[in-house]
Motif scaffolding. Sequence first.
Motif, PDB file in Angstrom:
ATOM      1  N   LYS A 295       0.817  -1.221   0.000  1.00 29.67           N
ATOM      2  CA  LYS A 295       0.000   0.000   0.000  1.00 29.67           C
ATOM      3  C   LYS A 295       0.853   1.275   0.000  1.00 29.67           C
ATOM      4  CE  LYS A 295      -2.421  -1.137   3.640  1.00 29.67           C
ATOM      5  NZ  LYS A 295      -3.385  -1.046   4.774  1.00 29.67           N
ATOM      6  N   PHE A 296       2.107   1.138   0.395  1.00 26.18           N
ATOM      7  CA  PHE A 296       2.955   2.321   0.552  1.00 26.18           C
ATOM      8  C   PHE A 296       3.418   2.851  -0.803  1.00 26.18           C
ATOM      9  CE2 PHE A 296       7.220   4.149   0.880  1.00 26.18           C
ATOM     10  CZ  PHE A 296       7.006   5.154   1.815  1.00 26.18           C
ATOM     11  N   SER A 297       3.489   4.169  -0.938  1.00 29.58           N
ATOM     12  CA  SER A 297       4.021   4.823  -2.142  1.00 29.58           C
ATOM     13  C   SER A 297       5.085   5.822  -1.717  1.00 29.58           C
ATOM     14  CB  SER A 297       2.925   5.552  -2.908  1.00 29.58           C
ATOM     15  OG  SER A 297       2.004   4.644  -3.464  1.00 29.58           O
ATOM     16  N   TYR A 298       6.245   5.745  -2.380  1.00 25.82           N
ATOM     17  CA  TYR A 298       7.298   6.715  -2.109  1.00 25.82           C
ATOM     18  C   TYR A 298       7.153   7.881  -3.084  1.00 25.82           C
ATOM     19  CZ  TYR A 298      11.745   8.997  -1.589  1.00 25.82           C
ATOM     20  OH  TYR A 298      12.711   9.949  -1.387  1.00 25.82           O
ATOM     21  N   HIS A 299       7.060   9.089  -2.539  1.00 26.02           N
ATOM     22  CA  HIS A 299       6.786  10.275  -3.338  1.00 26.02           C
ATOM     23  C   HIS A 299       8.080  10.826  -3.930  1.00 26.02           C
ATOM     24  CE1 HIS A 299       4.962  14.616  -3.570  1.00 26.02           C
ATOM     25  NE2 HIS A 299       5.039  14.020  -4.745  1.00 26.02           N
ATOM     26  N   LEU A 300       8.155  10.838  -5.270  1.00 22.91           N
ATOM     27  CA  LEU A 300       9.246  11.499  -5.974  1.00 22.91           C
ATOM     28  C   LEU A 300       8.823  12.921  -6.317  1.00 22.91           C
ATOM     29  CD1 LEU A 300      10.234   8.671  -8.474  1.00 22.91           C
ATOM     30  CD2 LEU A 300      11.619   9.468  -6.563  1.00 22.91           C
ATOM     31  N   LYS A 301       9.692  13.670  -6.973  1.00 20.74           N
ATOM     32  CA  LYS A 301       9.327  15.010  -7.435  1.00 20.74           C
ATOM     33  C   LYS A 301       8.313  14.911  -8.574  1.00 20.74           C
ATOM     34  CE  LYS A 301      13.840  16.996  -6.274  1.00 20.74           C
ATOM     35  NZ  LYS A 301      15.071  17.625  -6.811  1.00 20.74           N
TER      36      LYS A 301
END
Length: 417
Positions: free
Chosen positions: A363-369
């Motif tokens: 479920k986790f998403s790592y936020h990029l630019k």
Amino acid sequence: MNKKILIVEDNKTLAKLIAKKLQSALGLTVDVAYSMAEAKLFIARYTYFIALLDINLPDAPNGEIVDFVTEKNIRTIILSGNIDKEFRKKILKKNIIDYVNKSGVDDINYIIHAIQRLQNNAKHKVLVVDDSRVFRKQMQTMLENLFFQVISVAHGEEAIGMLKSQPDISLVLTDYNMPVMDGLELVIEIRKTYTKNELCILVLSSNEDEEITALFLKHGANDYVKKPFSKEEFSCRINNSIEALENIQMITNYANRDYLTGLYNRRYFFDTINEYIDEVKNSGEKFAIAMIDIDHFKNINDTYGHDTGDKIIIALADILRSSTNPHDIVARFGGEEFCVVLKNINQYSAEEIFNRLREEVEKFSYHLKDDKYINFTVSIGATLFNEEESLEENINAADMLLYNAKKNGRNQVVFQA
């Protein structure tokens, strides 16, 4: 803890310089008053962590500001150009932390270090052991003024009981001559459980016998202070002892922790798990071991770079830490590979936790630019510890189950009781 500082100083140039340096070094909010009247207005409106006071102000030339501020229960450091020894002694008798001469940049740096020390002191518990109620109260007041959490008891047996109920005590201050259990017996008893790297012991005694001093130091006291002592000597010895303890624990922590994630490293994992296995050998306590690996991690590194790959590893470490109990063991073995031990658990609960953990990662998403996100998954191989096999064989079994999870399509838990 409130993070606001009040400076009361009529030299505007000096006051602004000190405020600027404190804000830069400590990241704290600093208010500046140039007179006692202005200080009263600030204190009526705000709550302060600490006050730095000049004692010769235009509207309070004889140190009246000191009594006013200390009566408001604000911890106080004096900044003064007055170097008269008798005057200094008189001021130090008041309920202040320190008296600092205004002579240059080094004094400002000293104040910065002193405030950092006070902030760190708030994390520590100190146990005062003395049969004199008056002396215990005096020590408690001085220590609380240095921001320590303070507990006081009347003799050694009470101290041992308190250490059992409050194992996070950092420092013990003890007298020598006490009923029931004297200070030397107490030091010997404490050192059966706590090393010098885990807990400091300072002896405060009026005994002049040098052999007694040596006996205390030989049996594990960190320091011996003869009564009577000055407030400055007491503060310096206390702070030096706590700093030494912190430095040792920091070095130990660096040796035991993975530099990137802060999780335990592989070497510490094996030391700890072997101790745990010995502890539960005859109790029948069950525990589970899991090997965890990030799926397609090479693709993440190749596509987004190693810096992003490191951030994904840190994100997984945070999920593992928050999804397990504090008494469980979570370690990074290297690269994208982790090992988790769930203590005192059965097969069904362990399998449920590992599946929930896998879902949390999915479920986790790592936020990029630019509003871009990276999603990733993990594969998990887990087993209940088999007492008939060695630790290495159990870990190899979990590793083989991890291989099966990868082979069967990834993003799954393969558990074998």
